[in-house]
Design a protein around this motif. Sequence first.
Motif, PDB file in Angstrom:
ATOM      1  N   ILE A   5       0.985  -1.293   0.115  1.00  0.00           N
ATOM      2  CA  ILE A   5       0.092   0.219   0.040  1.00  0.00           C
ATOM      3  C   ILE A   5       0.842   1.263   0.204  1.00  0.00           C
ATOM      4  CG2 ILE A   5      -0.155  -0.063   2.623  1.00  0.00           C
ATOM      5  CD1 ILE A   5      -2.978   1.351   2.062  1.00  0.00           C
ATOM      6  N   LEU A   6       0.468   2.307  -0.860  1.00  0.00           N
ATOM      7  CA  LEU A   6       1.084   3.587  -1.022  1.00  0.00           C
ATOM      8  C   LEU A   6       0.082   4.660  -0.167  1.00  0.00           C
ATOM      9  CD1 LEU A   6       3.359   4.831  -3.513  1.00  0.00           C
ATOM     10  CD2 LEU A   6       1.553   6.313  -2.790  1.00  0.00           C
ATOM     11  N   ILE A   7       0.909   5.192   0.814  1.00  0.00           N
ATOM     12  CA  ILE A   7       0.018   6.177   1.524  1.00  0.00           C
ATOM     13  C   ILE A   7       0.605   7.603   1.282  1.00  0.00           C
ATOM     14  CG2 ILE A   7      -0.866   6.915   3.778  1.00  0.00           C
ATOM     15  CD1 ILE A   7      -0.483   3.915   4.551  1.00  0.00           C
ATOM     16  N   THR A   8      -0.045   8.377   0.601  1.00  0.00           N
ATOM     17  CA  THR A   8       0.293   9.843   0.603  1.00  0.00           C
ATOM     18  C   THR A   8      -0.142  10.856   1.641  1.00  0.00           C
ATOM     19  OG1 THR A   8      -1.539  10.562  -0.471  1.00  0.00           O
ATOM     20  CG2 THR A   8      -0.014   9.701  -1.798  1.00  0.00           C
ATOM     21  N   GLY A   9       0.691  11.707   2.073  1.00  0.00           N
ATOM     22  CA  GLY A   9       0.450  12.500   3.322  1.00  0.00           C
ATOM     23  C   GLY A   9       0.613  11.598   4.609  1.00  0.00           C
ATOM     24  N   ALA A  10       1.517  10.810   4.425  1.00  0.00           N
ATOM     25  CA  ALA A  10       1.896   9.692   5.599  1.00  0.00           C
ATOM     26  C   ALA A  10       2.230  10.308   6.894  1.00  0.00           C
ATOM     27  CB  ALA A  10       2.846   8.813   5.031  1.00  0.00           C
ATOM     28  N   SER A  11       3.010  11.592   6.936  1.00  0.00           N
ATOM     29  CA  SER A  11       3.195  12.172   8.029  1.00  0.00           C
ATOM     30  C   SER A  11       2.160  13.373   8.608  1.00  0.00           C
ATOM     31  CB  SER A  11       4.549  13.140   7.810  1.00  0.00           C
ATOM     32  OG  SER A  11       4.247  14.163   6.815  1.00  0.00           O
ATOM     33  N   GLY A  12       0.980  13.156   7.987  1.00  0.00           N
ATOM     34  CA  GLY A  12      -0.056  13.936   8.419  1.00  0.00           C
ATOM     35  C   GLY A  12      -0.835  13.314   9.615  1.00  0.00           C
ATOM     36  N   PHE A  13      -2.074  13.767  10.032  1.00  0.00           N
ATOM     37  CA  PHE A  13      -2.800  13.455  11.340  1.00  0.00           C
ATOM     38  C   PHE A  13      -3.205  12.042  10.886  1.00  0.00           C
ATOM     39  CE2 PHE A  13      -7.242  13.691  13.458  1.00  0.00           C
ATOM     40  CZ  PHE A  13      -6.783  13.119  14.582  1.00  0.00           C
ATOM     41  N   THR A  14      -4.063  11.988   9.690  1.00  0.00           N
ATOM     42  CA  THR A  14      -4.644  10.673   9.297  1.00  0.00           C
ATOM     43  C   THR A  14      -3.694   9.665   9.070  1.00  0.00           C
ATOM     44  OG1 THR A  14      -6.566  11.677   8.937  1.00  0.00           O
ATOM     45  CG2 THR A  14      -6.555   9.693   7.962  1.00  0.00           C
ATOM     46  N   GLY A  15      -2.685  10.266   8.143  1.00  0.00           N
ATOM     47  CA  GLY A  15      -1.596   9.628   7.630  1.00  0.00           C
ATOM     48  C   GLY A  15      -0.870   8.665   8.589  1.00  0.00           C
ATOM     49  N   LYS A  16      -0.419   9.082   9.728  1.00  0.00           N
ATOM     50  CA  LYS A  16       0.499   8.744  10.763  1.00  0.00           C
ATOM     51  C   LYS A  16      -0.500   7.253  11.347  1.00  0.00           C
ATOM     52  CE  LYS A  16       3.267  12.367  12.356  1.00  0.00           C
ATOM     53  NZ  LYS A  16       3.647  13.187  13.207  1.00  0.00           N
ATOM     54  N   HIS A  17      -1.751   7.434  11.625  1.00  0.00           N
ATOM     55  CA  HIS A  17      -2.595   6.517  11.919  1.00  0.00           C
ATOM     56  C   HIS A  17      -2.757   5.403  11.054  1.00  0.00           C
ATOM     57  CE1 HIS A  17      -3.860   7.934  15.896  1.00  0.00           C
ATOM     58  NE2 HIS A  17      -3.966   9.322  15.312  1.00  0.00           N
ATOM     59  N   ALA A  18      -2.692   5.844   9.612  1.00  0.00           N
ATOM     60  CA  ALA A  18      -2.972   4.884   8.561  1.00  0.00           C
ATOM     61  C   ALA A  18      -1.752   4.020   8.391  1.00  0.00           C
ATOM     62  CB  ALA A  18      -3.208   5.673   7.079  1.00  0.00           C
ATOM     63  N   VAL A  19      -0.496   4.893   8.425  1.00  0.00           N
ATOM     64  CA  VAL A  19       0.721   3.648   8.289  1.00  0.00           C
ATOM     65  C   VAL A  19       0.873   2.973   9.395  1.00  0.00           C
ATOM     66  CG1 VAL A  19       3.240   4.230   8.460  1.00  0.00           C
ATOM     67  CG2 VAL A  19       2.128   5.724   7.154  1.00  0.00           C
ATOM     68  N   GLN A  20       0.721   3.266  10.710  1.00  0.00           N
ATOM     69  CA  GLN A  20       0.492   2.317  11.738  1.00  0.00           C
ATOM     70  C   GLN A  20      -0.351   1.114  11.852  1.00  0.00           C
ATOM     71  OE1 GLN A  20       3.240   2.442  14.263  1.00  0.00           O
ATOM     72  NE2 GLN A  20       2.473   0.253  14.069  1.00  0.00           N
ATOM     73  N   HIS A  21      -1.730   1.594  11.051  1.00  0.00           N
ATOM     74  CA  HIS A  21      -2.679   0.615  10.983  1.00  0.00           C
ATOM     75  C   HIS A  21      -2.468  -0.608  10.071  1.00  0.00           C
ATOM     76  CE1 HIS A  21      -6.688  -0.866  10.503  1.00  0.00           C
ATOM     77  NE2 HIS A  21      -6.334  -1.043   9.211  1.00  0.00           N
ATOM     78  N   PHE A  22      -1.801  -0.021   8.672  1.00  0.00           N
ATOM     79  CA  PHE A  22      -1.658  -0.846   7.784  1.00  0.00           C
ATOM     80  C   PHE A  22      -0.401  -1.775   8.134  1.00  0.00           C
ATOM     81  CE2 PHE A  22      -4.541   1.617   5.524  1.00  0.00           C
ATOM     82  CZ  PHE A  22      -5.449   0.806   5.021  1.00  0.00           C
ATOM     83  N   LEU A  23       0.606  -1.041   8.685  1.00  0.00           N
ATOM     84  CA  LEU A  23       1.825  -2.055   9.127  1.00  0.00           C
ATOM     85  C   LEU A  23       1.502  -3.266  10.300  1.00  0.00           C
ATOM     86  CD1 LEU A  23       4.593   0.592   9.877  1.00  0.00           C
ATOM     87  CD2 LEU A  23       4.608  -1.182   8.367  1.00  0.00           C
ATOM     88  N   ASP A  24       0.516  -2.623  11.026  1.00  0.00           N
ATOM     89  CA  ASP A  24       0.007  -4.020  12.024  1.00  0.00           C
ATOM     90  C   ASP A  24      -0.677  -4.759  11.465  1.00  0.00           C
ATOM     91  OD1 ASP A  24       1.249  -2.213  14.220  1.00  0.00           O
ATOM     92  OD2 ASP A  24      -0.640  -1.359  14.731  1.00  0.00           O
ATOM     93  N   LYS A  25      -1.311  -4.811  10.247  1.00  0.00           N
ATOM     94  CA  LYS A  25      -2.145  -5.419   9.570  1.00  0.00           C
ATOM     95  C   LYS A  25      -1.360  -6.709   8.704  1.00  0.00           C
ATOM     96  CE  LYS A  25      -6.268  -5.195  11.089  1.00  0.00           C
ATOM     97  NZ  LYS A  25      -7.277  -4.946  10.131  1.00  0.00           N
ATOM     98  N   GLY A  26       0.077  -6.164   8.650  1.00  0.00           N
ATOM     99  CA  GLY A  26       0.949  -6.911   7.816  1.00  0.00           C
ATOM    100  C   GLY A  26       1.273  -6.352   6.305  1.00  0.00           C
ATOM    101  N   TYR A  27       0.690  -5.255   6.020  1.00  0.00           N
ATOM    102  CA  TYR A  27       1.044  -4.656   4.547  1.00  0.00           C
ATOM    103  C   TYR A  27       2.446  -4.150   4.584  1.00  0.00           C
ATOM    104  CZ  TYR A  27      -4.163  -4.328   3.787  1.00  0.00           C
ATOM    105  OH  TYR A  27      -5.307  -4.799   3.668  1.00  0.00           O
ATOM    106  N   VAL A  28       2.962  -4.153   3.421  1.00  0.00           N
ATOM    107  CA  VAL A  28       4.088  -3.472   2.929  1.00  0.00           C
ATOM    108  C   VAL A  28       3.736  -2.227   2.771  1.00  0.00           C
ATOM    109  CG1 VAL A  28       6.139  -3.200   1.395  1.00  0.00           C
ATOM    110  CG2 VAL A  28       5.434  -5.607   2.157  1.00  0.00           C
ATOM    111  N   VAL A  29       4.201  -1.280   3.630  1.00  0.00           N
ATOM    112  CA  VAL A  29       3.844   0.293   3.567  1.00  0.00           C
ATOM    113  C   VAL A  29       4.695   1.132   2.966  1.00  0.00           C
ATOM    114  CG1 VAL A  29       2.996   2.375   4.734  1.00  0.00           C
ATOM    115  CG2 VAL A  29       2.217   0.080   5.346  1.00  0.00           C
ATOM    116  N   HIS A  30       4.459   1.953   1.756  1.00  0.00           N
ATOM    117  CA  HIS A  30       5.296   2.718   1.173  1.00  0.00           C
ATOM    118  C   HIS A  30       4.693   4.346   1.447  1.00  0.00           C
ATOM    119  CE1 HIS A  30       7.869   0.046  -1.221  1.00  0.00           C
ATOM    120  NE2 HIS A  30       6.619  -0.818  -1.580  1.00  0.00           N
ATOM    121  N   ALA A  31       5.362   5.129   2.573  1.00  0.00           N
ATOM    122  CA  ALA A  31       4.824   6.130   2.861  1.00  0.00           C
ATOM    123  C   ALA A  31       5.593   7.495   2.240  1.00  0.00           C
ATOM    124  CB  ALA A  31       5.215   6.230   4.456  1.00  0.00           C
TER     125      ALA A  31
END
Length: 297
Positions: A5-31
Amino acid sequence: MSKRILITGASGFTGKHAVQHFLDKGYVVHAVIRLTKLDLMQENLHIHSLDLSDKAAVHALLEKTNPDYILHLAGENSVPESWKTPFKSWQANVDSTLHLVEAVRDLGLSTRVVIAGSVLQDELSDAASPTHPYSLTKTMQTTVGLAWHNLFQVDVIIAKPSNIIGPGVSNGVCTLFAKQLRQLQTSGKSQFQVGNAAVTRDFIDVRDLVTAYETLFLKGTAGETYEITSGRWVSLGEILSLFRQVSSFDFTIRSETEEAMEMKLPMMSEKIRALKWEPTRSLEMSLADVWEYTAQL
Protein backbone atom coordinates in the motif's frame (compact mmCIF):
# COMPACT_ATOMS: atom_id res chain seq x y z
CA MET A 1 2.74 -12.44 -0.08
CA SER A 2 2.02 -9.17 1.75
CA LYS A 3 -0.06 -6.57 -0.04
CA ARG A 4 1.67 -3.29 -0.87
CA ILE A 5 0.00 0.00 0.00
CA LEU A 6 1.22 3.48 -0.88
CA ILE A 7 0.01 6.19 1.51
CA THR A 8 0.38 9.84 0.52
CA GLY A 9 0.37 12.48 3.25
CA ALA A 10 1.84 9.81 5.51
CA SER A 11 3.22 12.29 8.05
CA GLY A 12 -0.13 14.02 8.53
CA PHE A 13 -2.73 13.44 11.24
CA THR A 14 -4.64 10.67 9.46
CA GLY A 15 -1.55 9.51 7.58
CA LYS A 16 0.38 8.54 10.70
CA HIS A 17 -2.54 6.50 11.99
CA ALA A 18 -2.96 4.88 8.57
CA VAL A 19 0.72 3.92 8.34
CA GLN A 20 0.65 2.25 11.75
CA HIS A 21 -2.67 0.52 11.06
CA PHE A 22 -1.55 -1.08 7.82
CA LEU A 23 1.83 -2.05 9.23
CA ASP A 24 0.05 -3.75 12.12
CA LYS A 25 -2.11 -5.61 9.59
CA GLY A 26 0.96 -6.97 7.79
CA TYR A 27 1.00 -4.74 4.72
CA VAL A 28 4.18 -3.47 3.09
CA VAL A 29 3.75 0.28 3.46
CA HIS A 30 5.25 2.87 1.11
CA ALA A 31 4.83 6.17 2.94
CA VAL A 32 5.01 9.35 0.87
CA ILE A 33 6.02 12.54 2.68
CA ARG A 34 7.13 15.95 1.52
CA LEU A 35 8.27 18.62 3.98
CA THR A 36 7.87 16.87 7.32
CA LYS A 37 9.33 13.70 8.84
CA LEU A 38 7.84 10.37 9.76
CA ASP A 39 9.52 9.25 12.97
CA LEU A 40 8.88 5.56 12.53
CA MET A 41 11.12 2.65 11.58
CA GLN A 42 9.80 -0.82 10.84
CA GLU A 43 10.85 -3.62 8.55
CA ASN A 44 7.93 -3.29 6.13
CA LEU A 45 7.98 0.51 6.01
CA HIS A 46 9.56 2.37 3.10
CA ILE A 47 9.59 6.18 3.23
CA HIS A 48 9.67 8.27 0.06
CA SER A 49 10.23 12.04 0.06
CA LEU A 50 8.29 13.33 -2.93
CA ASP A 51 6.44 16.35 -4.28
CA LEU A 52 3.23 15.00 -5.79
CA SER A 53 3.00 18.02 -8.09
CA ASP A 54 6.00 16.53 -9.93
CA LYS A 55 4.29 14.34 -12.53
CA ALA A 56 7.47 12.51 -13.60
CA ALA A 57 8.43 11.72 -10.00
CA VAL A 58 4.97 10.31 -9.27
CA HIS A 59 5.13 8.15 -12.39
CA ALA A 60 8.57 6.83 -11.41
CA LEU A 61 7.45 6.06 -7.85
CA LEU A 62 4.44 4.03 -8.97
CA GLU A 63 6.52 2.21 -11.55
CA LYS A 64 9.01 1.29 -8.82
CA THR A 65 6.56 0.31 -6.08
CA ASN A 66 3.64 -1.14 -8.11
CA PRO A 67 1.27 -0.86 -5.15
CA ASP A 68 -1.85 -2.96 -4.75
CA TYR A 69 -3.51 0.00 -3.04
CA ILE A 70 -3.05 3.77 -2.89
CA LEU A 71 -4.52 5.75 0.00
CA HIS A 72 -4.40 9.37 -1.15
CA LEU A 73 -4.47 11.60 1.91
CA ALA A 74 -1.98 14.29 0.88
CA GLY A 75 -3.03 17.82 0.09
CA GLU A 76 -3.69 21.31 1.39
CA ASN A 77 -6.49 21.19 3.97
CA SER A 78 -6.57 24.77 5.21
CA VAL A 79 -9.44 27.04 4.20
CA PRO A 80 -7.54 30.24 5.20
CA GLU A 81 -4.48 29.16 3.20
CA SER A 82 -6.67 28.44 0.17
CA TRP A 83 -7.81 32.07 0.21
CA LYS A 84 -4.20 33.29 0.36
CA THR A 85 -2.73 30.92 -2.24
CA PRO A 86 -5.54 29.30 -4.24
CA PHE A 87 -3.25 28.02 -7.00
CA LYS A 88 -1.04 26.27 -4.44
CA SER A 89 -4.13 24.56 -3.02
CA TRP A 90 -5.17 23.55 -6.53
CA GLN A 91 -1.75 22.02 -7.19
CA ALA A 92 -1.71 20.20 -3.87
CA ASN A 93 -5.22 18.77 -4.16
CA VAL A 94 -6.14 18.52 -7.83
CA ASP A 95 -2.84 18.18 -9.71
CA SER A 96 -1.47 15.62 -7.25
CA THR A 97 -4.56 13.47 -7.69
CA LEU A 98 -4.42 13.71 -11.46
CA HIS A 99 -0.76 12.67 -11.45
CA LEU A 100 -1.54 9.60 -9.35
CA VAL A 101 -4.50 8.30 -11.35
CA GLU A 102 -2.78 9.12 -14.65
CA ALA A 103 0.30 7.17 -13.60
CA VAL A 104 -1.91 4.20 -12.72
CA ARG A 105 -3.54 4.44 -16.15
CA ASP A 106 -0.33 4.99 -18.08
CA LEU A 107 1.47 2.09 -16.38
CA GLY A 108 -1.52 -0.22 -16.73
CA LEU A 109 -1.56 -0.99 -13.01
CA SER A 110 -4.41 -2.82 -11.31
CA THR A 111 -3.98 -0.59 -8.25
CA ARG A 112 -7.09 0.35 -6.27
CA VAL A 113 -7.03 4.05 -5.33
CA VAL A 114 -9.00 5.46 -2.40
CA ILE A 115 -9.13 9.27 -2.51
CA ALA A 116 -10.02 11.12 0.68
CA GLY A 117 -12.62 13.79 0.01
CA SER A 118 -13.89 16.32 2.52
CA VAL A 119 -17.05 17.21 4.38
CA LEU A 120 -16.38 20.80 3.23
CA GLN A 121 -16.47 20.09 -0.51
CA ASP A 122 -19.39 21.26 -2.63
CA GLU A 123 -21.49 19.37 -5.14
CA LEU A 124 -20.09 19.49 -8.67
CA SER A 125 -23.17 21.43 -9.79
CA ASP A 126 -22.13 24.22 -7.39
CA ALA A 127 -18.45 24.23 -8.41
CA ALA A 128 -18.73 27.55 -10.26
CA SER A 129 -19.92 29.20 -7.03
CA PRO A 130 -17.82 27.43 -4.39
CA THR A 131 -17.93 28.12 -0.67
CA HIS A 132 -14.19 28.85 -0.71
CA PRO A 133 -11.16 27.86 -2.81
CA TYR A 134 -10.53 24.81 -0.63
CA SER A 135 -14.01 23.42 -1.27
CA LEU A 136 -13.47 23.91 -5.00
CA THR A 137 -10.19 21.99 -4.97
CA LYS A 138 -11.73 19.06 -3.07
CA THR A 139 -14.73 19.02 -5.40
CA MET A 140 -12.47 18.90 -8.44
CA GLN A 141 -10.09 16.41 -6.81
CA THR A 142 -12.82 13.82 -6.37
CA THR A 143 -14.29 14.64 -9.78
CA VAL A 144 -10.94 13.95 -11.45
CA GLY A 145 -10.66 10.63 -9.65
CA LEU A 146 -14.12 9.49 -10.70
CA ALA A 147 -13.59 10.77 -14.24
CA TRP A 148 -10.46 8.62 -14.63
CA HIS A 149 -12.50 5.66 -13.45
CA ASN A 150 -15.29 6.33 -15.93
CA LEU A 151 -13.01 7.24 -18.84
CA PHE A 152 -10.13 4.82 -18.37
CA GLN A 153 -11.41 2.21 -15.87
CA VAL A 154 -8.89 3.19 -13.18
CA ASP A 155 -10.04 1.52 -9.96
CA VAL A 156 -10.97 4.61 -7.93
CA ILE A 157 -13.14 4.94 -4.83
CA ILE A 158 -13.98 8.23 -3.10
CA ALA A 159 -14.12 8.26 0.70
CA LYS A 160 -15.81 11.29 2.21
CA PRO A 161 -15.27 11.46 5.98
CA SER A 162 -16.98 13.82 8.38
CA ASN A 163 -14.95 15.82 10.92
CA ILE A 164 -11.97 13.74 12.05
CA ILE A 165 -10.93 13.57 15.71
CA GLY A 166 -8.50 11.58 17.80
CA PRO A 167 -5.04 11.76 19.38
CA GLY A 168 -2.28 13.35 17.33
CA VAL A 169 -1.27 16.63 15.73
CA SER A 170 -4.49 18.11 14.35
CA ASN A 171 -6.04 21.47 13.55
CA GLY A 172 -9.50 20.08 14.23
CA VAL A 173 -11.85 21.92 16.55
CA CYS A 174 -11.75 19.26 19.27
CA THR A 175 -7.97 19.34 19.54
CA LEU A 176 -8.04 23.15 19.52
CA PHE A 177 -10.64 23.13 22.30
CA ALA A 178 -8.53 20.74 24.37
CA LYS A 179 -5.42 22.91 24.00
CA GLN A 180 -7.35 26.05 24.93
CA LEU A 181 -8.93 24.34 27.93
CA ARG A 182 -5.53 23.23 29.23
CA GLN A 183 -4.27 26.80 28.90
CA LEU A 184 -7.36 28.02 30.75
CA GLN A 185 -6.84 25.46 33.49
CA THR A 186 -3.17 26.47 33.87
CA SER A 187 -4.12 30.15 34.12
CA GLY A 188 -6.48 29.46 37.01
CA LYS A 189 -9.46 30.82 35.11
CA SER A 190 -12.65 28.88 34.52
CA GLN A 191 -14.71 30.56 31.79
CA PHE A 192 -14.33 29.23 28.24
CA GLN A 193 -15.58 31.44 25.42
CA VAL A 194 -16.81 29.98 22.14
CA GLY A 195 -18.20 31.77 19.09
CA ASN A 196 -21.37 29.73 18.63
CA ALA A 197 -22.08 26.77 20.87
CA ALA A 198 -25.09 25.79 18.77
CA VAL A 199 -23.09 24.75 15.68
CA THR A 200 -23.58 21.02 15.10
CA ARG A 201 -21.17 18.55 13.53
CA ASP A 202 -20.56 14.84 13.11
CA PHE A 203 -17.20 13.55 14.34
CA ILE A 204 -15.46 10.32 13.34
CA ASP A 205 -12.46 8.93 15.21
CA VAL A 206 -9.36 8.79 13.01
CA ARG A 207 -8.72 5.16 13.98
CA ASP A 208 -12.23 4.12 12.93
CA LEU A 209 -11.74 6.10 9.74
CA VAL A 210 -8.56 4.22 8.85
CA THR A 211 -10.40 0.94 9.41
CA ALA A 212 -13.07 2.21 7.01
CA TYR A 213 -10.40 2.92 4.40
CA GLU A 214 -9.19 -0.67 4.65
CA THR A 215 -12.78 -1.87 4.30
CA LEU A 216 -13.07 0.10 1.05
CA PHE A 217 -9.89 -1.47 -0.31
CA LEU A 218 -11.19 -4.95 0.43
CA LYS A 219 -14.92 -4.63 -0.22
CA GLY A 220 -15.72 -1.27 -1.88
CA THR A 221 -17.11 -0.82 -5.38
CA ALA A 222 -15.04 1.13 -7.89
CA GLY A 223 -16.54 4.43 -9.00
CA GLU A 224 -18.58 4.86 -5.83
CA THR A 225 -18.45 7.55 -3.15
CA TYR A 226 -18.71 6.40 0.46
CA GLU A 227 -19.55 8.84 3.25
CA ILE A 228 -17.92 7.86 6.54
CA THR A 229 -19.59 9.23 9.66
CA SER A 230 -20.38 8.30 13.23
CA GLY A 231 -24.07 9.10 12.70
CA ARG A 232 -24.11 11.26 15.84
CA TRP A 233 -24.58 14.99 15.38
CA VAL A 234 -23.55 17.08 18.38
CA SER A 235 -23.22 20.78 19.06
CA LEU A 236 -19.97 22.44 20.02
CA GLY A 237 -21.57 23.18 23.35
CA GLU A 238 -22.07 19.45 23.87
CA ILE A 239 -18.45 18.81 22.92
CA LEU A 240 -17.33 21.26 25.59
CA SER A 241 -19.65 19.64 28.14
CA LEU A 242 -18.11 16.25 27.34
CA PHE A 243 -14.64 17.74 27.78
CA ARG A 244 -15.76 18.91 31.21
CA GLN A 245 -16.55 15.28 32.04
CA VAL A 246 -13.41 13.61 30.65
CA SER A 247 -11.05 16.28 32.01
CA SER A 248 -12.58 16.74 35.47
CA PHE A 249 -12.02 20.47 34.88
CA ASP A 250 -15.07 22.38 36.14
CA PHE A 251 -15.25 25.28 33.67
CA THR A 252 -18.19 27.35 32.48
CA ILE A 253 -19.10 27.95 28.82
CA ARG A 254 -19.87 31.38 27.41
CA SER A 255 -21.18 31.47 23.84
CA GLU A 256 -21.11 34.71 21.89
CA THR A 257 -24.23 33.58 20.08
CA GLU A 258 -26.39 30.48 19.93
CA GLU A 259 -28.27 31.26 16.77
CA ALA A 260 -29.30 28.23 14.75
CA MET A 261 -26.87 27.69 11.90
CA GLU A 262 -27.85 26.63 8.41
CA MET A 263 -26.55 23.11 7.99
CA LYS A 264 -25.90 21.02 4.91
CA LEU A 265 -27.86 17.81 4.66
CA PRO A 266 -26.45 15.27 7.11
CA MET A 267 -24.02 12.79 5.61
CA MET A 268 -25.28 9.25 5.32
CA SER A 269 -23.10 6.22 6.02
CA GLU A 270 -25.41 3.39 4.92
CA LYS A 271 -23.14 2.42 2.01
CA ILE A 272 -20.02 1.92 4.10
CA ARG A 273 -21.99 0.21 6.87
CA ALA A 274 -23.40 -2.22 4.29
CA LEU A 275 -19.80 -3.42 3.91
CA LYS A 276 -19.88 -4.50 7.58
CA TRP A 277 -17.96 -1.48 8.87
CA GLU A 278 -19.01 0.15 12.13
CA PRO A 279 -17.23 2.75 14.26
CA THR A 280 -15.95 1.21 17.49
CA ARG A 281 -15.03 4.30 19.50
CA SER A 282 -17.59 6.51 21.15
CA LEU A 283 -17.28 10.27 21.04
CA GLU A 284 -16.53 10.26 24.76
CA MET A 285 -13.65 7.81 24.24
CA SER A 286 -12.22 9.90 21.40
CA LEU A 287 -12.38 13.12 23.41
CA ALA A 288 -10.74 11.44 26.40
CA ASP A 289 -7.87 10.36 24.12
CA VAL A 290 -7.59 13.90 22.70
CA TRP A 291 -7.48 15.32 26.22
CA GLU A 292 -4.77 12.83 27.26
CA TYR A 293 -2.74 13.58 24.12
CA THR A 294 -2.73 17.34 24.70
CA ALA A 295 -1.18 16.78 28.14
CA GLN A 296 2.04 15.90 26.29
CA LEU A 297 2.18 19.22 24.40
